[in-house]
Design a protein around this motif. Structure first.
Motif, PDB file in Angstrom:
ATOM      1  N   TRP A 222       0.848  -1.184   0.000  1.00  0.00           N
ATOM      2  CA  TRP A 222       0.000   0.000   0.000  1.00  0.00           C
ATOM      3  C   TRP A 222       0.892   1.246   0.000  1.00  0.00           C
ATOM      4  N   LEU A 223       0.683   2.099  -0.996  1.00  0.00           N
ATOM      5  CA  LEU A 223       1.320   3.417  -0.965  1.00  0.00           C
ATOM      6  C   LEU A 223       0.502   4.361  -0.090  1.00  0.00           C
ATOM      7  N   THR A 224      -0.816   4.238  -0.192  1.00  0.00           N
ATOM      8  CA  THR A 224      -1.701   5.025   0.657  1.00  0.00           C
ATOM      9  C   THR A 224      -3.060   4.350   0.707  1.00  0.00           C
ATOM     10  N   LYS A 225      -3.702   4.417   1.837  1.00  0.00           N
ATOM     11  CA  LYS A 225      -5.053   3.907   2.039  1.00  0.00           C
ATOM     12  C   LYS A 225      -5.619   4.591   3.271  1.00  0.00           C
ATOM     13  N   ALA A 226      -6.847   4.310   3.619  1.00  0.00           N
ATOM     14  CA  ALA A 226      -7.396   4.840   4.860  1.00  0.00           C
ATOM     15  C   ALA A 226      -6.676   4.225   6.046  1.00  0.00           C
ATOM     16  N   ARG A 227      -6.588   4.978   7.134  1.00  0.00           N
ATOM     17  CA  ARG A 227      -6.138   4.377   8.378  1.00  0.00           C
ATOM     18  C   ARG A 227      -7.361   3.816   9.098  1.00  0.00           C
ATOM     19  N   THR A 228      -7.398   2.525   9.272  1.00  0.00           N
ATOM     20  CA  THR A 228      -8.593   1.875   9.787  1.00  0.00           C
ATOM     21  C   THR A 228      -8.621   1.868  11.302  1.00  0.00           C
ATOM     22  N   GLY A 229      -9.818   1.685  11.839  1.00  0.00           N
ATOM     23  CA  GLY A 229     -10.001   1.619  13.280  1.00  0.00           C
ATOM     24  C   GLY A 229     -11.464   1.489  13.619  1.00  0.00           C
ATOM     25  N   TYR A 230     -11.743   1.531  14.913  1.00  0.00           N
ATOM     26  CA  TYR A 230     -13.107   1.310  15.395  1.00  0.00           C
ATOM     27  C   TYR A 230     -13.382   2.360  16.455  1.00  0.00           C
ATOM     28  N   ALA A 231     -14.087   3.415  16.057  1.00  0.00           N
ATOM     29  CA  ALA A 231     -14.382   4.510  16.975  1.00  0.00           C
ATOM     30  C   ALA A 231     -15.544   4.139  17.885  1.00  0.00           C
ATOM     31  N   ASP A 232     -15.668   4.881  18.980  1.00  0.00           N
ATOM     32  CA  ASP A 232     -16.787   4.641  19.886  1.00  0.00           C
ATOM     33  C   ASP A 232     -18.114   4.833  19.160  1.00  0.00           C
ATOM     34  N   ILE A 233     -18.239   5.914  18.426  1.00  0.00           N
ATOM     35  CA  ILE A 233     -19.435   6.121  17.606  1.00  0.00           C
ATOM     36  C   ILE A 233     -18.990   6.422  16.176  1.00  0.00           C
ATOM     37  N   ALA A 234     -18.485   7.631  15.947  1.00  0.00           N
ATOM     38  CA  ALA A 234     -18.103   7.991  14.588  1.00  0.00           C
ATOM     39  C   ALA A 234     -16.951   8.979  14.565  1.00  0.00           C
ATOM     40  N   GLU A 235     -16.341   9.214  15.697  1.00  0.00           N
ATOM     41  CA  GLU A 235     -15.367  10.281  15.809  1.00  0.00           C
ATOM     42  C   GLU A 235     -13.941   9.760  15.569  1.00  0.00           C
ATOM     43  N   GLY A 236     -12.971  10.652  15.739  1.00  0.00           N
ATOM     44  CA  GLY A 236     -11.572  10.259  15.733  1.00  0.00           C
ATOM     45  C   GLY A 236     -11.156   9.514  14.492  1.00  0.00           C
ATOM     46  N   ILE A 237     -10.788   8.259  14.669  1.00  0.00           N
ATOM     47  CA  ILE A 237     -10.238   7.448  13.596  1.00  0.00           C
ATOM     48  C   ILE A 237     -11.236   7.244  12.463  1.00  0.00           C
ATOM     49  N   ALA A 238     -12.518   7.442  12.729  1.00  0.00           N
ATOM     50  CA  ALA A 238     -13.543   7.283  11.693  1.00  0.00           C
ATOM     51  C   ALA A 238     -13.785   8.557  10.902  1.00  0.00           C
ATOM     52  N   SER A 239     -13.078   9.627  11.242  1.00  0.00           N
ATOM     53  CA  SER A 239     -13.325  10.919  10.607  1.00  0.00           C
ATOM     54  C   SER A 239     -12.565  11.040   9.287  1.00  0.00           C
ATOM     55  N   SER A 240     -12.869  12.108   8.548  1.00  0.00           N
ATOM     56  CA  SER A 240     -12.207  12.349   7.267  1.00  0.00           C
ATOM     57  C   SER A 240     -10.712  12.589   7.424  1.00  0.00           C
ATOM     58  N   GLU A 241     -10.299  13.000   8.607  1.00  0.00           N
ATOM     59  CA  GLU A 241      -8.886  13.281   8.839  1.00  0.00           C
ATOM     60  C   GLU A 241      -8.020  12.050   8.629  1.00  0.00           C
ATOM     61  N   PHE A 242      -8.598  10.856   8.749  1.00  0.00           N
ATOM     62  CA  PHE A 242      -7.835   9.620   8.589  1.00  0.00           C
ATOM     63  C   PHE A 242      -8.205   8.897   7.300  1.00  0.00           C
ATOM     64  N   ARG A 243      -8.748   9.649   6.360  1.00  0.00           N
ATOM     65  CA  ARG A 243      -8.928   9.218   4.979  1.00  0.00           C
ATOM     66  C   ARG A 243      -8.117  10.161   4.091  1.00  0.00           C
ATOM     67  N   ASN A 244      -8.050   9.875   2.817  1.00  0.00           N
ATOM     68  CA  ASN A 244      -7.360  10.756   1.863  1.00  0.00           C
ATOM     69  C   ASN A 244      -8.369  11.751   1.310  1.00  0.00           C
ATOM     70  N   LEU A 245      -8.603  12.815   2.075  1.00  0.00           N
ATOM     71  CA  LEU A 245      -9.699  13.741   1.809  1.00  0.00           C
ATOM     72  C   LEU A 245      -9.317  15.166   2.172  1.00  0.00           C
ATOM     73  N   ILE A 246     -10.185  16.098   1.790  1.00  0.00           N
ATOM     74  CA  ILE A 246     -10.057  17.457   2.303  1.00  0.00           C
ATOM     75  C   ILE A 246     -10.882  17.574   3.585  1.00  0.00           C
ATOM     76  N   ALA A 247     -10.424  18.436   4.473  1.00  0.00           N
ATOM     77  CA  ALA A 247     -11.145  18.765   5.704  1.00  0.00           C
ATOM     78  C   ALA A 247     -11.561  20.225   5.617  1.00  0.00           C
ATOM     79  N   LEU A 248     -12.823  20.495   5.968  1.00  0.00           N
ATOM     80  CA  LEU A 248     -13.383  21.841   5.820  1.00  0.00           C
ATOM     81  C   LEU A 248     -14.057  22.250   7.123  1.00  0.00           C
ATOM     82  N   GLU A 249     -13.617  23.362   7.686  1.00  0.00           N
ATOM     83  CA  GLU A 249     -14.206  23.839   8.940  1.00  0.00           C
ATOM     84  C   GLU A 249     -15.631  24.323   8.701  1.00  0.00           C
TER      85      GLU A 249
END
Length: 814
Positions: A520-547
């Motif tokens: 893998w050169l790049t992929k999502a960083r996988t994990g299991y969040a309590d609900i949907a936060e942290g590791i499940a957020s766009s910050e740990f995908r190959n995406l843009i983040a928008l405030e």
């Protein structure tokens, strides 16, 4: 609540004629080669025979009387699947029961138990049908009855009111065994893990059960069925409505039918109804629940697989979708063997193209070849999506094995061969570990299904992948899989733009992944969040983040975490994303996705993002170009671009370079916005680290920030892969002198994107830094004629002419 003592249990066993064999240690056999599950003289091809079930005889769930001679013939020491697999499992299970561990060490909870009584009963009931020795079959039947009635007689006391029972086995406090009000409903994990065991045991040992046994079982099954219909997780509503389009008008209800609990309850409800004969079920009270299972639960789920999961992928990802699929197939199999699959097209697996796509999408979701893993042996790398407790491919035997058994019965030899190859080669451990997987199952059901799947006289299944196309699009979840070949050195690109409204989904709209030369050169960083936060957020995908606007929530709420990260929304986005266009070509793969709805949440009153879209092109095999658009209504809000990496990047101006463990380089050139800041982020917050999958190859990230937090931004990045010692091609920015276009030149290749996707087309004029032999102009009208004029390195494109764009709106200039 009264518990059966060890002495009473042993008396019951003796009274049932159960022998107590001397303890022995099970043997496990490690074998090599794809044909190790077959006898040495196996040369003929298996020809499945079409069989229909008889609702008036037993067994009729998953197998019938007509199957027994064949299965008993397979239960031979000449068949390693039996000799070194199922048989050993059954012998060890008898030892465990005779030692008193089952059922006395079963706390009867709704969660994990080391000795789930019904799992042992299911194994013994199966052996009571297929063991070639008549006396052994009788012994197994009595064992199954003893364990089944142990649970039933306790459950018949009804749900307990107090949860202060102390289980001696675990010293945990809860409801008395098998008497939790949610033991067989709501979100009971036990019901989904082992719920099929109860109706299977009843069906498989039906002649052994007395009239009083059946009456007690029926009473419990009736209560459990009513609890499922009334209270199960996201159960169909209105309750009692069947085979009615009103059941599928609520999109969320349809999507929740892809949840693992929902489908498990469907299976359990339907199979309990199928297990009983009419003369043992007054007024068909229990058997009538089958109409609810097929006409409400299956009716909705079938609709999901033809719409929002069309293409073979279920919404909850690789952690739970294998289970969800297995529950559905097991119910469909039971309908077929019981002769009750006449309730409409949704009741016949053969009528739904989803299941062919389920096989195809699985193959496209794996790396071309396995790699060695210190914990799991040879493993294929999955294109994971959804929650992940651990990043490694799981064994899909409960799904594919059940599908293969269905195909044996209905004559689908082609798909059966694919399934047998899949289950021989692709689970962790590969072909060498096949017999060990049967002899050391995670669940006894695994061993049963493996045994039923593999005809010991069948020819070895061959690799089906060379006959598949190199590109695959799963329409319902908007996932694209594209590769250069099925060989070891393949390039493999994946793109995701799925809706995001139910459990276990993650914020991955417009995410991409890239696998090359076995890494893998790049992929999502996988994990299991309590609900949907942290590791499940766009910050740990190959995406843009928008405030966005801050939700009115407590600071510890998961929605605050997503807001702080500029993430897309899990569970509560404003609406669905849109895959505006895509092209699958031998030279490139292209997608244009609008994810604006995913970045906003009307539910949380955070709706400041007016636009968020991505255009992406994979120039096969070694270049990816991304063009992201992000616009907020409010000024001075951050806009970032994230890339997940296996090793830290080295930053040099607008360029970042990462080198893999295998020596490949990934070179990232940031062309837009001008003056962007590149940062190697080699640490994550503790919350995310705690929920990340420890064996995920992605460990660090690259962050690119737009300077000055502009209200409107364009990110243009070029990713180039190269082998060790190879210098990537030069990269330069192209901005059209006329027209709404910008892009990049990479060596002799050019890719252009519309700056604003909603702006009407006008003539494009631009210049390349060097001569170009391949140019891709994206974002045009599909299947439309254009005129291309060249004057050296100057190009002009106008609408109307003989040069046609493709179905995805890409004009190819060569």
């Amino acid at each position: 609540m009264q518990r059966i003592s060890m002495l009473v249990l042993l008396l019951i066993l003796v009274g049932c004629g159960v022998a107590t064999p001397a303890p022995s240690s099970p043997a496990t056999t490690s074998v090599s080669g794809e044909a190790t599950n077959l006898p040495p003289d196996s040369t003929k091809t298996s020809l499945p025979v079409i069989m229909t079930g008889d609702p008036n005889t037993h067994p009729r769930l998953w197998l019938t009387q007509a199957d027994l001679p064949r299965l008993r013939a397979w239960a031979s020491d000449s068949n390693p699947m039996y000799r070194d697999g199922l048989k050993l499992v059954a012998e060890e299970a008898k030892i465990t029961m005779d030692a008193g561990d089952v059922p006395t060490r079963d706390c009867g909870s709704t969660e994990y138990e080391e000795f789930p009584t019904e799992m042992y009963a299911e194994l013994f009931a199966f052996m009571s049908l297929i063991d070639p020795n008549e006396a052994a079959r009788a012994d197994y039947a009595q064992r199954a009855r003893t364990l089944l009635m142990y649970i039933i007689n306790i459950a018949a006391e009804g749900p307990a009111e107090n949860d202060d029972y102390l289980c001696p086995e675990t010293q945990s406090t809860g409801y008395p065994p098998f008497r939790s009000p949610r033991f067989f409903t709501e979100d009971s994990n036990r019901a989904r893990w082992h719920g099929e065991a109860f109706p299977l045991v009843v069906d498989w040992i039906y002649p052994v059960l007395s009239a009083s046994d059946k009456a007690a079982i029926r009473g419990v099954f009736l209560r459990w069925s009513d609890e499922i219909v009334q209270r199960a997780y996201h159960h169909p509503e209105p309750v009692g409505v069947i085979n009615d389009p009103s059941l599928i008008t609520d999109t969320n209800q349809v999507r929740w039918s892809g949840n693992n609990y929902f489908v498990a309850h469907m299976r359990n409800l339907g199979m309990m109804a199928l297990a009983f004969d009419a003369n043992d079920d007054a007024n068909n009270q229990l058997r009538d629940y089958l109409n609810n299972a097929t006409g409400a639960w299956l009716y909705i789920f079938d609709h999901l697989t033809r719409t929002d999961s069309k293409g073979g992928l279920l919404p909850e990802g690789f952690e739970y979708s294998p289970q969800t699929a297995s529950y559905a197939i097991q119910f469909l199999l039971a309908l077929q063997t019981a002769g009750k699959d006449t309730c409409g097209p949704h009741c016949k697996l053969t009528e739904n193209p989803f299941w062919d796509d389920f096989v195809t999408s699985y193959l496209h979701s794996l790396s071309s070849n396995p790699t060695e893993d210190p914990n799991h042996g040879l493993v294929y790398q999955p294109a994971w999506y959804g929650d992940a407790q651990s990043y490694h491919l799981v064994d899909f035997i409960n799904a594919f094995g059940s599908l293969g058994i269905y195909d044996q019965r209905t004559g689908n030899a082609a798909r059966l061969a694919k399934v047998r190859w899949i289950e021989t080669v692709t689970p962790p451990g590969g072909a060498d570990g096949l017999i060990e997987r049967v002899g050391n199952p995670n669940d006894f059901r695994d061993a049963i299904i493996y045994f039923m799947l593999f005809d010991p006289t069948a020819a070895v299944a061959t690799d089906p992948r060379p006959s598949l196309p190199l590109d695959f699009y799963a329409e319902g979840m908007h996932k694209i899989f594209s590769r250069t070949s099925w060989a070891d050195d393949t390039g493999w690109f994946n793109f995701s733009l799925s809706w995001n409204f139910i459990d276990h989904q993650q914020a991955d709209g417009n995410h991409f992944e890239w696998f090359r030369n076995g890494e893998w050169l790049t992929k999502a960083r996988t994990g299991y969040a309590d609900i949907a936060e942290g590791i499940a957020s766009s910050e740990f995908r190959n995406l843009i983040a928008l405030e966005n606007d801050q939700p009115d929530r407590d600071p510890s709420d998961w929605r605050i975490d997503l807001w702080q990260r500029g993430s897309q929304w899990n569970l509560v986005p404003t609406g669905d994303p849109t895959l505006v266009a895509h092209s699958l070509d031998s030279r490139f793969t292209y997608a244009l996705g609008d994810a604006t709805n995913l970045y906003n949440s009307e539910n949380e009153a955070t709706t400041d993002i007016s636009h968020a879209s991505r255009s992406i092109v994979w120039l096969k095999p070694d270049t990816i170009v991304t063009y992201d658009r992000g616009t907020s209504q409010t000024a001075n809000r951050f806009k970032r671009w994230w890339l997940q990496l296996p090793t830290p990047a080295i930053i040099n101006g607008n360029r970042a370079t990462m080198t893999t463990a295998g020596g490949q380089s990934l070179n990232i050139t940031s062309l837009l916005p001008a003056g962007a800041t590149l940062t190697a982020v080699n640490l994550a917050d503790q919350q995310s680290e705690n929920t990340a999958a420890s064996d995920d190859p992605m460990k660090v990230r690259l962050r690119i920030d737009a300077p000055g937090n502009p209200q409107d931004v364009r990110f243009l990045q070029v990713l180039q892969a190269a082998n060790s010692g190879v210098t990537p091609a030069n990269v330069s920015l192209i901005q059209a002198s006329s027209g709404n276009y910008a892009g990049a030149q990479i060596g002799s290749q050019v890719v252009l994107f519309p700056i604003n996707v909603d702006q009407a087309f006008a003539t494009i004029e631009y210049s390349t830094a060097n001569p170009a032999n391949l140019q891709l102009i994206t974002g045009l009208q599909p299947n439309t004629g254009y005129t291309v004029q060249r004057n050296g390195n100057n190009i002009s494109i106008s609408q109307g002419g003989s040069q046609m764009s493709d179905s995805g709106g890409v004009l190819v200039i060569e």
